[in-house]
Design an enzyme around this catalytic site. Structure first.
Site, PDB file in Angstrom:
ATOM      1  N   TYR A   1       0.849  -1.188   0.000  1.00 28.01           N
ATOM      2  CA  TYR A   1       0.000   0.000   0.000  1.00 28.01           C
ATOM      3  C   TYR A   1       0.887   1.241   0.000  1.00 28.01           C
ATOM      4  CZ  TYR A   1      -3.622  -3.313   1.551  1.00 28.01           C
ATOM      5  OH  TYR A   1      -4.484  -4.380   1.659  1.00 28.01           O
TER       6      TYR A   1
ATOM      7  N   HIS B   1       0.022 -12.009   0.996  1.00 29.00           N
ATOM      8  CA  HIS B   1      -0.988 -11.176   0.337  1.00 29.00           C
ATOM      9  C   HIS B   1      -1.560 -11.838  -0.912  1.00 29.00           C
ATOM     10  CE1 HIS B   1      -2.078  -6.635  -0.141  1.00 29.00           C
ATOM     11  NE2 HIS B   1      -3.103  -7.418  -0.341  1.00 29.00           N
TER      12      HIS B   1
ATOM     13  N   PRO C   1     -17.403  -5.815   2.104  1.00 27.25           N
ATOM     14  CA  PRO C   1     -18.713  -6.460   2.250  1.00 27.25           C
ATOM     15  C   PRO C   1     -19.835  -5.682   1.584  1.00 27.25           C
ATOM     16  CG  PRO C   1     -18.041  -5.454   4.312  1.00 27.25           C
ATOM     17  CD  PRO C   1     -16.851  -5.402   3.410  1.00 27.25           C
TER      18      PRO C   1
ATOM     19  N   ARG D   1     -17.263  -2.761  -2.484  1.00 26.16           N
ATOM     20  CA  ARG D   1     -16.415  -1.593  -2.721  1.00 26.16           C
ATOM     21  C   ARG D   1     -17.225  -0.302  -2.766  1.00 26.16           C
ATOM     22  NH1 ARG D   1     -11.345  -3.449  -3.457  1.00 26.16           N
ATOM     23  NH2 ARG D   1     -11.096  -5.569  -4.243  1.00 26.16           N
TER      24      ARG D   1
ATOM     25  N   GLY E   1     -24.847   2.777  -4.779  1.00 18.65           N
ATOM     26  CA  GLY E   1     -25.386   2.547  -6.106  1.00 18.65           C
ATOM     27  C   GLY E   1     -24.506   3.143  -7.185  1.00 18.65           C
TER      28      GLY E   1
END
Length: 306
Positions: free
Chosen positions: A64, A131, A211, A214, A220
């Site tokens: 990251y 990972h 969950p 994303r 929406g």
């Protein structure tokens, strides 16, 4: 008046003894992938507020940034914070000339661990994930090196991220696996066929990211309009025009039958008060944090004790 803090439940993650907060704080979006890096001072305050609120399971990775997220977290862990948290990081992914490379050889494992120590400012990692799986290196070899790190006291527990059921079994035969991290949501349910049953059988905990798809299942199709060019979701197939309309129809269907509310109920059981500068944290800590906005979400744990 600021809302009172609510006690965050604690759970056993897996069957090897690791206890964590039931909600985790995924720190990736603070530094990478979800738009430009966020201001360091604000993110450190946010991490401290999360820990004070009882969200003590912190998740990062050496990829990251790369590396900058671990550096950020290392600064946040100073001043006695390290002793209050369960620290998870990952190894095995790097980028060279824009190309992703996967590594699982023993020398890389050890070098990566030492690098994470320096960036995080620690001498032991609570949960160390591979990972991604290096298909060139037998998983038994990679886990064998991780087992040595456990025996040396450098890591406490071993995890896998995005591994198949057969790989999990082979790894677990070398050394007990504590947790498997994977994407699990209304539109990512393949893991329910083999991976999750395997983890149940073996007493391995599940750490689910994204969950709420994303952010899609809380916002929406309008989510796509707000993504910056630096947000990797802007380039994901599920958010491209040829797929977006169909996915928007699915969203409307689950919204009408209340599924989004049920998803919120699953992932948002903890009310958090006001962080520094009186900026309110949402009740939900959904997929991998993304600056803790409800459409961008934290890590959710499911414990299987075998």
């Amino acid at each position: 008046m600021a809302a009172a803090l609510v006690s965050v439940p604690r759970i056993k993650l897996g069957s090897q003894g690791l206890e964590v907060s039931a909600q985790g704080l995924g720190c990736m979006g603070m530094s990478a992938f979800y738009g430009p890096p966020k201001p360091e001072s604000e993110m450190i305050k946010l991490i401290h507020h999360a820990v004070d609120a009882g969200v003590t399971f912190l998740d990062t990775s050496d990829v990251y940034g790369p590396h900058t997220n671990e550096v950020l977290l290392g600064k946040a862990l100073q001043g006695g914070v390290r002793e209050k948290v369960e620290l998870a990081t990952k190894f095995g992914v790097s980028f060279a000339d824009g190309k992703r490379e996967i590594h699982g050889d023993p020398a890389y494992v050890r070098t990566a661990c030492e690098g994470s120590f320096k960036r995080l400012g620690v001498d032991c990692i609570d949960l160390y994930y591979q990972h991604r799986i290096d298909k060139r290196v037998p998983i038994e070899v990679t886990i064998g090196e991780l087992k040595k790190l456990v025996e040396e006291g450098k890591i406490k527990y071993i995890g896998l991220s995005e591994a198949s059921a057969s790989t999990i079994r082979r790894a677990h035969a070398v050394h007990p696996i504590t947790a498997v991290q994977l994407e699990w949501s209304l539109w990512s349910r393949d893991a329910e066929e083999d991976i999750i049953p395997t983890c149940r059988e073996l007493g391995i905990g599940i750490v689910a990211y994204s969950p709420l798809g994303r952010g899609f299942f809380s916002s929406g199709a309008k989510l796509v309009d707000s993504l910056s060019e630096q947000d990797f979701r802007k380039h994901m197939p599920r958010f491209q025009p040829e797929n977006l309309d169909k996915n928007a129809q699915i969203f409307e269907r689950v919204r009408r039958d209340g599924s989004t509310e049920r998803m919120h109920a699953i992932t948002a059981r903890v009310g958090l008060g006001s962080p520094p500068r009186k900026r309110r944290l949402p009740h939900t800590w959904h997929n991998k944090n993304r600056q803790l906005q409800p459409e961008r979400g934290g890590t959710v744990c499911e414990a299987y004790t075998g």
